[in-house]
Design a protein around this motif. Structure first.
Motif, PDB file in Angstrom:
ATOM      1  N   ARG A 135     -27.773 -14.828   2.377  1.00  0.00           N
ATOM      2  CA  ARG A 135     -26.815 -15.864   2.394  1.00  0.00           C
ATOM      3  C   ARG A 135     -26.985 -16.997   1.528  1.00  0.00           C
ATOM      4  O   ARG A 135     -26.308 -17.433   0.890  1.00  0.00           O
ATOM      5  N   ILE A 136     -28.193 -17.408   1.484  1.00  0.00           N
ATOM      6  CA  ILE A 136     -28.871 -18.415   0.577  1.00  0.00           C
ATOM      7  C   ILE A 136     -28.683 -18.067  -0.753  1.00  0.00           C
ATOM      8  O   ILE A 136     -28.171 -19.051  -1.433  1.00  0.00           O
ATOM      9  N   VAL A 137     -28.858 -17.041  -1.133  1.00  0.00           N
ATOM     10  CA  VAL A 137     -28.805 -16.772  -2.681  1.00  0.00           C
ATOM     11  C   VAL A 137     -27.312 -16.790  -2.718  1.00  0.00           C
ATOM     12  O   VAL A 137     -26.945 -17.238  -4.018  1.00  0.00           O
ATOM     13  N   ARG A 138     -26.499 -16.016  -2.146  1.00  0.00           N
ATOM     14  CA  ARG A 138     -25.178 -16.025  -2.340  1.00  0.00           C
ATOM     15  C   ARG A 138     -24.391 -17.186  -2.445  1.00  0.00           C
ATOM     16  O   ARG A 138     -23.786 -17.617  -3.401  1.00  0.00           O
ATOM     17  N   THR A 139     -24.395 -17.970  -1.397  1.00  0.00           N
ATOM     18  CA  THR A 139     -23.942 -19.500  -1.399  1.00  0.00           C
ATOM     19  C   THR A 139     -24.339 -20.376  -2.279  1.00  0.00           C
ATOM     20  O   THR A 139     -23.715 -21.291  -2.671  1.00  0.00           O
ATOM     21  N   THR A 140     -25.634 -20.284  -2.693  1.00  0.00           N
ATOM     22  CA  THR A 140     -26.213 -21.263  -3.605  1.00  0.00           C
ATOM     23  C   THR A 140     -25.672 -21.067  -5.064  1.00  0.00           C
ATOM     24  O   THR A 140     -25.289 -21.912  -5.620  1.00  0.00           O
ATOM     25  N   ILE A 141     -25.576 -19.657  -5.279  1.00  0.00           N
ATOM     26  CA  ILE A 141     -25.302 -19.626  -6.578  1.00  0.00           C
ATOM     27  C   ILE A 141     -23.470 -19.627  -6.780  1.00  0.00           C
ATOM     28  O   ILE A 141     -23.064 -20.349  -7.509  1.00  0.00           O
ATOM     29  N   ARG A 167     -37.722  -7.534  -0.914  1.00  0.00           N
ATOM     30  CA  ARG A 167     -36.433  -8.112  -0.988  1.00  0.00           C
ATOM     31  C   ARG A 167     -36.608  -9.676  -1.053  1.00  0.00           C
ATOM     32  O   ARG A 167     -35.854 -10.383  -1.844  1.00  0.00           O
ATOM     33  N   LEU A 168     -37.382 -10.172  -0.228  1.00  0.00           N
ATOM     34  CA  LEU A 168     -37.647 -11.700  -0.401  1.00  0.00           C
ATOM     35  C   LEU A 168     -38.421 -12.158  -1.781  1.00  0.00           C
ATOM     36  O   LEU A 168     -37.927 -13.146  -2.202  1.00  0.00           O
ATOM     37  N   LEU A 169     -39.275 -11.510  -2.183  1.00  0.00           N
ATOM     38  CA  LEU A 169     -39.636 -11.637  -3.401  1.00  0.00           C
ATOM     39  C   LEU A 169     -38.807 -11.574  -4.589  1.00  0.00           C
ATOM     40  O   LEU A 169     -38.599 -12.614  -5.663  1.00  0.00           O
ATOM     41  N   THR A 170     -38.050 -10.564  -4.482  1.00  0.00           N
ATOM     42  CA  THR A 170     -36.638 -10.463  -5.510  1.00  0.00           C
ATOM     43  C   THR A 170     -35.762 -11.844  -5.313  1.00  0.00           C
ATOM     44  O   THR A 170     -35.394 -12.230  -6.474  1.00  0.00           O
ATOM     45  N   GLN A 171     -35.700 -12.152  -3.937  1.00  0.00           N
ATOM     46  CA  GLN A 171     -34.717 -13.287  -3.887  1.00  0.00           C
ATOM     47  C   GLN A 171     -35.230 -14.529  -4.571  1.00  0.00           C
ATOM     48  O   GLN A 171     -34.584 -15.318  -5.196  1.00  0.00           O
ATOM     49  N   ILE A 172     -36.566 -14.869  -3.995  1.00  0.00           N
ATOM     50  CA  ILE A 172     -37.240 -16.019  -4.675  1.00  0.00           C
ATOM     51  C   ILE A 172     -37.101 -16.086  -6.325  1.00  0.00           C
ATOM     52  O   ILE A 172     -36.773 -17.188  -6.998  1.00  0.00           O
ATOM     53  N   SER A 225     -35.231 -14.333  -8.389  1.00  0.00           N
ATOM     54  CA  SER A 225     -33.860 -14.381  -8.637  1.00  0.00           C
ATOM     55  C   SER A 225     -33.307 -15.819  -8.523  1.00  0.00           C
ATOM     56  O   SER A 225     -32.530 -16.368  -9.712  1.00  0.00           O
ATOM     57  N   LEU A 226     -33.329 -16.397  -7.671  1.00  0.00           N
ATOM     58  CA  LEU A 226     -32.743 -17.690  -7.556  1.00  0.00           C
ATOM     59  C   LEU A 226     -33.661 -18.806  -8.444  1.00  0.00           C
ATOM     60  O   LEU A 226     -33.001 -19.652  -9.016  1.00  0.00           O
ATOM     61  N   GLN A 227     -34.863 -18.579  -8.516  1.00  0.00           N
ATOM     62  CA  GLN A 227     -35.893 -19.378  -9.312  1.00  0.00           C
ATOM     63  C   GLN A 227     -35.296 -19.450 -10.721  1.00  0.00           C
ATOM     64  O   GLN A 227     -34.920 -20.416 -11.404  1.00  0.00           O
ATOM     65  N   VAL A 264     -45.538 -12.010  -7.607  1.00  0.00           N
ATOM     66  CA  VAL A 264     -46.225 -13.198  -6.875  1.00  0.00           C
ATOM     67  C   VAL A 264     -46.546 -14.191  -7.998  1.00  0.00           C
ATOM     68  O   VAL A 264     -46.447 -15.398  -7.953  1.00  0.00           O
ATOM     69  N   GLU A 265     -47.170 -13.680  -9.112  1.00  0.00           N
ATOM     70  CA  GLU A 265     -47.721 -14.628  -9.926  1.00  0.00           C
ATOM     71  C   GLU A 265     -46.708 -15.250 -10.821  1.00  0.00           C
ATOM     72  O   GLU A 265     -47.212 -16.255 -11.351  1.00  0.00           O
ATOM     73  N   MET A 266     -45.396 -14.677 -10.649  1.00  0.00           N
ATOM     74  CA  MET A 266     -44.205 -15.143 -11.322  1.00  0.00           C
ATOM     75  C   MET A 266     -43.798 -16.462 -10.500  1.00  0.00           C
ATOM     76  O   MET A 266     -43.036 -17.270 -10.918  1.00  0.00           O
ATOM     77  N   VAL A 267     -43.902 -16.704  -9.358  1.00  0.00           N
ATOM     78  CA  VAL A 267     -43.496 -17.999  -8.543  1.00  0.00           C
ATOM     79  C   VAL A 267     -43.843 -19.168  -9.009  1.00  0.00           C
ATOM     80  O   VAL A 267     -45.180 -19.147  -9.008  1.00  0.00           O
ATOM     81  N   ASP A 268     -42.959 -20.155  -9.256  1.00  0.00           N
ATOM     82  CA  ASP A 268     -43.367 -21.362  -9.794  1.00  0.00           C
ATOM     83  C   ASP A 268     -43.751 -22.151  -8.662  1.00  0.00           C
ATOM     84  O   ASP A 268     -43.042 -22.752  -7.784  1.00  0.00           O
ATOM     85  N   ARG A 269     -45.072 -22.449  -8.396  1.00  0.00           N
ATOM     86  CA  ARG A 269     -45.795 -22.889  -7.271  1.00  0.00           C
ATOM     87  C   ARG A 269     -45.521 -24.491  -7.168  1.00  0.00           C
ATOM     88  O   ARG A 269     -45.705 -25.267  -6.299  1.00  0.00           O
TER      89      ARG A 269
END
Length: 257
Positions: free
Chosen positions: A51-57, A126-131, A133-135, A169-174
């Motif tokens: 829901r977070i990804v869908r509604t934010t976009i 799925r969580l890593l993909t969501q992070i 994707s929204l990033q 994981v290394e692509m997440v902007d910490r």
């Protein structure tokens, strides 16, 4: 955690109670600390990362002028990785594998999901993909943002899925993910250790205020209100995490609504 559950009677339609909740939940408080003209708290009880990804976009697409003018700061508190969203009987429904559902069709779907499709590998992937994707979406639109974990650490969920050493994981902007990789770094973990109050399973007013202070200070210190460069020009920042990090076992009794 973001909605402000249990600050007031969540089922009471009284607009004064709703206004009190929206003012005292951490989004309302961080809006005060950052001197925002307006705060939109789009969370729901039991909300999923789907829901977070869908509604934010969806929301940002409908407010493109504000996004293009750099007048927005998007703050996302990621939910539990096991939670899902499905479209059933004309509405999006939030599903937590171990919680009962009022709608009979959603209950049947929940039972099947828990029995056949609920798996740490799928949840972590799925969580890593969501992070990511929204990033990528926010960076591409050059919208300032901040991520954090509301219930449990995303890094833990990803690790339980066997993906701790994945390139993703290394692509997440910490620099824009508060507490990513920190032990007990989620909002729930930090506030439980802080001595602030709780109302049932959720923080009381002082906990929301304390968390808003932490996020606002992080935004100010990192100058995160500056519009980020386009995604193609923004390499990941921050130190890599150790390859031998131990992960806590999944807690199937974690009962945040």
């Amino acid at each position: 955690m973001t909605y402000g559950a249990e600050l007031v009677d969540d089922r009471d339609p009284d607009p004064e109670l709703r206004n009190y909740r929206e003012k005292n939940a951490w989004p309302g408080r961080i809006g005060e600390f950052l001197d925002a003209d307006r705060v939109v708290n789009d969370a729901v009880i039991s909300g999923s990362n789907d829901r977070i990804v869908r509604t934010t976009i969806d929301w940002l697409a409908a407010h493109r002028e504000a996004a293009e003018d750099g007048q927005l700061l998007v703050v996302v508190g990621w939910s539990g990785a096991m939670r899902r969203e499905f479209y059933v009987d004309g509405a999006f429904r939030q599903v937590i594998p171990y919680q009962p559902q009022q709608h009979p069709d959603v209950q049947q779907l929940t039972d099947l999901y828990r029995k056949f499709a609920w798996h740490d590998r799928e949840c972590g992937a799925r969580l890593l993909t969501q992070i990511l994707s929204l990033q990528a979406f926010l960076q591409q639109c050059r919208i300032p943002y901040l991520f954090f974990d509301a219930i449990e650490g995303s890094f833990d969920s990803i690790g339980r899925g066997g993906l701790a050493e994945s390139a993703g994981v290394e692509m997440v902007d910490r620099s824009r993910f508060y507490g990513f990789g920190a032990a007990d770094g989620s909002m729930a973990d930090v506030l439980r250790a802080s001595g602030t109050g709780w109302k049932g399973r959720h923080p009381a007013e002082d906990g929301h205020e304390a968390w808003a202070h932490k996020l606002a200070a992080y935004v100010a210190a990192g100058q995160l209100l500056r519009r980020p460069a386009a995604a193609s020009a923004a390499p990941p920042t921050g130190p890599a995490f150790g390859r031998r990090r131990a992960f806590r076992p999944a807690n199937r009794d974690f009962l945040y609504p």
